[in-house]
Design a protein around this motif. Structure first.
Motif, PDB file in Angstrom:
ATOM      1  N   ARG A  88     -23.798 116.606 -16.316  1.00 26.01           N
ATOM      2  CA  ARG A  88     -22.797 117.342 -15.546  1.00 26.01           C
ATOM      3  C   ARG A  88     -23.092 116.871 -13.908  1.00 26.01           C
ATOM      4  O   ARG A  88     -22.135 116.336 -13.346  1.00 26.01           O
ATOM      5  CB  ARG A  88     -23.166 118.795 -15.291  1.00 26.01           C
ATOM      6  N   GLU A  89     -24.325 116.576 -13.352  1.00 24.25           N
ATOM      7  CA  GLU A  89     -24.399 116.198 -12.139  1.00 24.25           C
ATOM      8  C   GLU A  89     -24.446 114.690 -12.141  1.00 24.25           C
ATOM      9  O   GLU A  89     -23.688 114.179 -11.083  1.00 24.25           O
ATOM     10  CB  GLU A  89     -26.015 116.412 -11.830  1.00 24.25           C
ATOM     11  N   CYS A  90     -24.540 114.082 -13.123  1.00 24.74           N
ATOM     12  CA  CYS A  90     -24.361 112.427 -13.063  1.00 24.74           C
ATOM     13  C   CYS A  90     -22.983 112.175 -13.087  1.00 24.74           C
ATOM     14  O   CYS A  90     -22.429 111.421 -12.545  1.00 24.74           O
ATOM     15  CB  CYS A  90     -24.973 111.727 -14.366  1.00 24.74           C
ATOM     16  N   LYS A  91     -22.280 112.921 -13.941  1.00 24.91           N
ATOM     17  CA  LYS A  91     -20.675 112.872 -13.823  1.00 24.91           C
ATOM     18  C   LYS A  91     -20.110 113.058 -12.403  1.00 24.91           C
ATOM     19  O   LYS A  91     -19.272 112.443 -12.009  1.00 24.91           O
ATOM     20  CB  LYS A  91     -20.120 113.721 -14.928  1.00 24.91           C
ATOM     21  N   ALA A  92     -20.671 113.998 -11.878  1.00 24.34           N
ATOM     22  CA  ALA A  92     -20.279 114.423 -10.556  1.00 24.34           C
ATOM     23  C   ALA A  92     -20.602 113.156  -9.432  1.00 24.34           C
ATOM     24  O   ALA A  92     -19.681 112.844  -8.822  1.00 24.34           O
ATOM     25  CB  ALA A  92     -20.737 115.569  -9.885  1.00 24.34           C
ATOM     26  N   ALA A  93     -21.619 112.635  -9.792  1.00 24.65           N
ATOM     27  CA  ALA A  93     -22.040 111.401  -8.619  1.00 24.65           C
ATOM     28  C   ALA A  93     -21.308 110.468  -9.003  1.00 24.65           C
ATOM     29  O   ALA A  93     -20.705 109.716  -8.301  1.00 24.65           O
ATOM     30  CB  ALA A  93     -23.639 111.084  -9.081  1.00 24.65           C
ATOM     31  N   VAL A  94     -20.898 110.054 -10.393  1.00 26.60           N
ATOM     32  CA  VAL A  94     -20.067 108.963 -10.725  1.00 26.60           C
ATOM     33  C   VAL A  94     -18.680 109.096 -10.265  1.00 26.60           C
ATOM     34  O   VAL A  94     -18.037 108.343  -9.812  1.00 26.60           O
ATOM     35  CB  VAL A  94     -20.044 108.663 -12.207  1.00 26.60           C
ATOM     36  N   ALA A  95     -18.186 110.275 -10.280  1.00 25.35           N
ATOM     37  CA  ALA A  95     -16.841 110.632  -9.852  1.00 25.35           C
ATOM     38  C   ALA A  95     -16.657 110.459  -8.315  1.00 25.35           C
ATOM     39  O   ALA A  95     -15.530 109.912  -7.943  1.00 25.35           O
ATOM     40  CB  ALA A  95     -16.352 112.102 -10.152  1.00 25.35           C
ATOM     41  N   ILE A  96     -17.580 110.803  -7.533  1.00 29.11           N
ATOM     42  CA  ILE A  96     -17.530 110.525  -6.216  1.00 29.11           C
ATOM     43  C   ILE A  96     -17.846 109.273  -5.802  1.00 29.11           C
ATOM     44  O   ILE A  96     -17.108 108.448  -4.721  1.00 29.11           O
ATOM     45  CB  ILE A  96     -18.767 111.504  -5.440  1.00 29.11           C
ATOM     46  N   ALA A  97     -19.035 108.223  -6.529  1.00 27.20           N
ATOM     47  CA  ALA A  97     -19.025 107.074  -6.253  1.00 27.20           C
ATOM     48  C   ALA A  97     -19.271 106.372  -7.377  1.00 27.20           C
ATOM     49  O   ALA A  97     -20.136 105.916  -7.926  1.00 27.20           O
ATOM     50  CB  ALA A  97     -20.495 106.921  -5.353  1.00 27.20           C
ATOM     51  N   PRO A  98     -18.107 105.974  -7.787  1.00 24.95           N
ATOM     52  CA  PRO A  98     -18.065 105.265  -9.372  1.00 24.95           C
ATOM     53  C   PRO A  98     -18.594 103.650  -9.165  1.00 24.95           C
ATOM     54  O   PRO A  98     -19.203 103.150 -10.309  1.00 24.95           O
ATOM     55  CB  PRO A  98     -16.606 105.285  -9.483  1.00 24.95           C
ATOM     56  N   ASN A  99     -18.716 103.217  -7.986  1.00 22.31           N
ATOM     57  CA  ASN A  99     -19.235 101.817  -7.744  1.00 22.31           C
ATOM     58  C   ASN A  99     -20.601 101.603  -7.478  1.00 22.31           C
ATOM     59  O   ASN A  99     -21.183 100.659  -7.055  1.00 22.31           O
ATOM     60  CB  ASN A  99     -18.383 100.994  -6.940  1.00 22.31           C
ATOM     61  N   ASP A 100     -21.644 102.850  -7.807  1.00 18.66           N
ATOM     62  CA  ASP A 100     -22.832 103.042  -7.440  1.00 18.66           C
ATOM     63  C   ASP A 100     -23.532 102.754  -8.632  1.00 18.66           C
ATOM     64  O   ASP A 100     -23.603 103.155  -9.690  1.00 18.66           O
ATOM     65  CB  ASP A 100     -23.160 104.111  -6.997  1.00 18.66           C
ATOM     66  N   SER A 101     -24.435 101.521  -8.698  1.00 20.57           N
ATOM     67  CA  SER A 101     -25.023 100.947  -9.886  1.00 20.57           C
ATOM     68  C   SER A 101     -25.864 102.128 -10.312  1.00 20.57           C
ATOM     69  O   SER A 101     -25.963 102.171 -11.589  1.00 20.57           O
ATOM     70  CB  SER A 101     -25.584  99.650  -9.735  1.00 20.57           C
ATOM     71  N   ASP A 102     -26.720 102.864  -9.446  1.00 22.07           N
ATOM     72  CA  ASP A 102     -27.566 103.756  -9.941  1.00 22.07           C
ATOM     73  C   ASP A 102     -26.986 104.872 -10.377  1.00 22.07           C
ATOM     74  O   ASP A 102     -27.453 105.697 -11.410  1.00 22.07           O
ATOM     75  CB  ASP A 102     -28.492 103.818  -8.646  1.00 22.07           C
ATOM     76  N   ASN A 103     -25.792 105.291  -9.871  1.00 23.81           N
ATOM     77  CA  ASN A 103     -25.271 106.436 -10.691  1.00 23.81           C
ATOM     78  C   ASN A 103     -24.871 106.256 -11.870  1.00 23.81           C
ATOM     79  O   ASN A 103     -24.981 107.136 -12.992  1.00 23.81           O
ATOM     80  CB  ASN A 103     -23.794 106.730  -9.889  1.00 23.81           C
ATOM     81  N   GLN A 104     -24.451 105.038 -12.290  1.00 24.91           N
ATOM     82  CA  GLN A 104     -23.910 104.564 -13.668  1.00 24.91           C
ATOM     83  C   GLN A 104     -25.455 104.441 -14.369  1.00 24.91           C
ATOM     84  O   GLN A 104     -25.288 105.053 -15.852  1.00 24.91           O
ATOM     85  CB  GLN A 104     -23.423 103.143 -13.814  1.00 24.91           C
ATOM     86  N   LEU A 105     -26.577 104.056 -13.975  1.00 22.96           N
ATOM     87  CA  LEU A 105     -27.632 103.934 -14.932  1.00 22.96           C
ATOM     88  C   LEU A 105     -28.144 105.237 -15.275  1.00 22.96           C
ATOM     89  O   LEU A 105     -28.539 105.404 -16.413  1.00 22.96           O
ATOM     90  CB  LEU A 105     -28.765 103.225 -13.916  1.00 22.96           C
ATOM     91  N   TRP A 106     -28.183 106.154 -14.103  1.00 27.22           N
ATOM     92  CA  TRP A 106     -28.694 107.614 -14.600  1.00 27.22           C
ATOM     93  C   TRP A 106     -27.654 108.393 -15.546  1.00 27.22           C
ATOM     94  O   TRP A 106     -28.188 108.956 -16.234  1.00 27.22           O
ATOM     95  CB  TRP A 106     -29.062 108.323 -13.527  1.00 27.22           C
ATOM     96  N   MET A 107     -26.350 107.887 -15.369  1.00 24.00           N
ATOM     97  CA  MET A 107     -25.469 108.619 -16.328  1.00 24.00           C
ATOM     98  C   MET A 107     -25.725 107.946 -17.634  1.00 24.00           C
ATOM     99  O   MET A 107     -25.793 108.733 -18.678  1.00 24.00           O
ATOM    100  CB  MET A 107     -23.998 108.224 -15.869  1.00 24.00           C
TER     101      MET A 107
END
Length: 174
Positions: A88-107
């Motif tokens: 849930r939190e990773c989805k929120a991070a990706v929704a806010i900053a989809p171009n962040d490689s680390d957000n995608q990694l943790w997702m």
């Protein structure tokens, strides 16, 4: 030159170098922290996940669009084996900053843990999301060593039905 070929071609690469890898990865992951997440990250790194979560909830109540705080909270939940909350939190991070490689990694990592604890049908769907997140992370930052390692591991260990398996078989033939 591919990463695996680089390691095979390099005479300086030794197994003892792996001892330094966790320290390097920790320093790289801490480099992108904002002032809002520096203290919760330090608390989390000190082993106080509940306190870090509390600090992050406070930061997110002040700024719900703080992608770094969502990502760190994802990591806190991940460390506590709360994988639904981590997703849930990773989805929120990706929704806010989809171009962040680390957000995608943790997702991808959160999806992977969620997949390992569910039924076969759900795991199949989640495994495709894992691959997609890891591939997106590498696409966004081809120098993200953690993402490269996780994607490579996925390619080697995952069944071919979800996009894995081919790399492992191909590299064994070389």
């Amino acid at each position: 030159m591919s990463l695996s070929r680089h390691f095979r071609a390099s005479r300086r690469w030794r197994p003892s170098t792996l001892c330094l890898l966790p320290l390097l990865l920790l320093q790289l992951s801490a480099a992108h922290l904002s002032a809002d997440t520096a203290r919760p990250d330090a608390v989390f790194q000190a082993g106080h996940a509940d306190e870090a979560a509390s600090l992050l909830h406070t930061a997110l109540s002040a700024d719900p669009r703080n992608a770094a705080a969502h990502q760190l909270l994802c990591r806190v939940y991940y460390a506590q084996d709360l994988f639904d909350d981590a997703v849930r939190e990773c989805k929120a991070a990706v929704a806010i900053a989809p171009n962040d490689s680390d957000n995608q990694l943790w997702m991808g990592r959160a999806y992977g843990q969620q997949a390992s604890r569910t039924n076969l049908i759900s795991a199949f769907s989640l495994a495709r999301r894992v691959r997609s997140s890891f591939e997106e992370s590498v696409r966004l930052n081809p120098n993200n060593l953690e993402a490269l390692i996780d994607l490579g591991t996925f390619y080697v260990l995952a069944p071919s039905a979800v996009g894995g398996g081919q790399i492992g078989r191909a590299s064994c033939r070389e």
